[in-house]
Write a protein that holds these residues in place. Structure first.
Motif, PDB file in Angstrom:
ATOM      1  N   UNK A  91      38.132  49.124  27.510  1.00  0.00           N
ATOM      2  CA  UNK A  91      39.456  48.606  27.409  1.00  0.00           C
ATOM      3  C   UNK A  91      39.599  47.328  28.155  1.00  0.00           C
ATOM      4  N   UNK A  92      40.119  46.278  27.779  1.00  0.00           N
ATOM      5  CA  UNK A  92      40.323  45.283  28.658  1.00  0.00           C
ATOM      6  C   UNK A  92      42.093  45.048  28.463  1.00  0.00           C
ATOM      7  N   UNK A 102      48.702  38.382  39.883  1.00  0.00           N
ATOM      8  CA  UNK A 102      49.011  37.482  41.022  1.00  0.00           C
ATOM      9  C   UNK A 102      48.313  36.143  41.070  1.00  0.00           C
ATOM     10  N   UNK A 103      49.116  35.379  41.619  1.00  0.00           N
ATOM     11  CA  UNK A 103      48.471  33.929  41.790  1.00  0.00           C
ATOM     12  C   UNK A 103      47.372  34.016  42.790  1.00  0.00           C
ATOM     13  N   UNK A 104      47.101  34.802  43.469  1.00  0.00           N
ATOM     14  CA  UNK A 104      46.139  34.910  44.506  1.00  0.00           C
ATOM     15  C   UNK A 104      45.024  35.505  43.888  1.00  0.00           C
ATOM     16  N   UNK A 105      45.048  36.002  42.738  1.00  0.00           N
ATOM     17  CA  UNK A 105      43.867  36.875  42.068  1.00  0.00           C
ATOM     18  C   UNK A 105      42.859  35.516  41.897  1.00  0.00           C
ATOM     19  N   UNK A 106      41.526  35.992  42.181  1.00  0.00           N
ATOM     20  CA  UNK A 106      40.471  34.929  41.867  1.00  0.00           C
ATOM     21  C   UNK A 106      40.375  34.661  40.460  1.00  0.00           C
ATOM     22  N   UNK A 107      40.185  33.446  39.812  1.00  0.00           N
ATOM     23  CA  UNK A 107      40.298  32.919  38.488  1.00  0.00           C
ATOM     24  C   UNK A 107      39.116  33.437  37.674  1.00  0.00           C
ATOM     25  N   UNK A 116      38.310  36.386  37.656  1.00  0.00           N
ATOM     26  CA  UNK A 116      38.483  37.720  37.270  1.00  0.00           C
ATOM     27  C   UNK A 116      39.653  38.030  36.071  1.00  0.00           C
ATOM     28  N   UNK A 117      39.933  37.016  35.607  1.00  0.00           N
ATOM     29  CA  UNK A 117      40.942  37.233  34.434  1.00  0.00           C
ATOM     30  C   UNK A 117      40.713  35.804  33.371  1.00  0.00           C
ATOM     31  N   UNK A 118      41.059  35.938  32.143  1.00  0.00           N
ATOM     32  CA  UNK A 118      40.940  34.842  31.150  1.00  0.00           C
ATOM     33  C   UNK A 118      42.429  34.505  30.964  1.00  0.00           C
ATOM     34  N   UNK A 119      42.885  33.231  31.373  1.00  0.00           N
ATOM     35  CA  UNK A 119      44.358  32.806  31.171  1.00  0.00           C
ATOM     36  C   UNK A 119      44.842  32.647  29.747  1.00  0.00           C
ATOM     37  N   UNK A 120      45.856  33.139  29.511  1.00  0.00           N
ATOM     38  CA  UNK A 120      46.318  32.692  28.335  1.00  0.00           C
ATOM     39  C   UNK A 120      47.869  31.990  28.430  1.00  0.00           C
ATOM     40  N   UNK A 148      47.379  36.935  30.957  1.00  0.00           N
ATOM     41  CA  UNK A 148      45.853  37.061  30.380  1.00  0.00           C
ATOM     42  C   UNK A 148      45.157  38.382  30.384  1.00  0.00           C
ATOM     43  N   UNK A 149      43.836  38.151  30.225  1.00  0.00           N
ATOM     44  CA  UNK A 149      43.037  39.450  29.903  1.00  0.00           C
ATOM     45  C   UNK A 149      42.507  39.525  31.598  1.00  0.00           C
ATOM     46  N   UNK A 150      42.773  40.839  31.745  1.00  0.00           N
ATOM     47  CA  UNK A 150      42.355  41.003  33.201  1.00  0.00           C
ATOM     48  C   UNK A 150      41.028  41.606  33.379  1.00  0.00           C
TER      49      UNK A 150
END
Length: 67
Positions: free
Chosen positions: A14-15, A22-27, A29-33, A46-48
């Motif tokens: 499950x995604x 968080x804005x500090x999270x490496x890009x 590790x997620x797909x931005x929406x 996004x999808x984390x």
């Protein structure tokens, strides 16, 4: 839900969709929406991927996934 084949065996994960990554999270590790109304400033929606977790198929309903 996503199916991954590893060593000739299928695994279902499950995604989660999250509205305040968080804005500090490496890009990578997620797909931005596009942001939602609940997304705070400097956070992302996004999808984390790093929060993915395995799901036992016996807990899935047949109409929720395509094979």
């Amino acid at each position: 839900m996503i199916k991954i084949k590893y060593k000739k065996k299928d695994y279902t994960f499950a995604l989660p969709l999250r509205s305040n990554i968080s804005g500090f999270c490496p890009k990578n590790t997620y797909f931005a929406l596009p942001t939602r109304s609940t997304t705070r400033d400097r956070n992302h929606h996004g999808i984390h991927y790093s929060k993915a977790f395995p799901v036992d198929p016996k807990y899935l309903l047949p109409y929720q996934m395509n094979d």
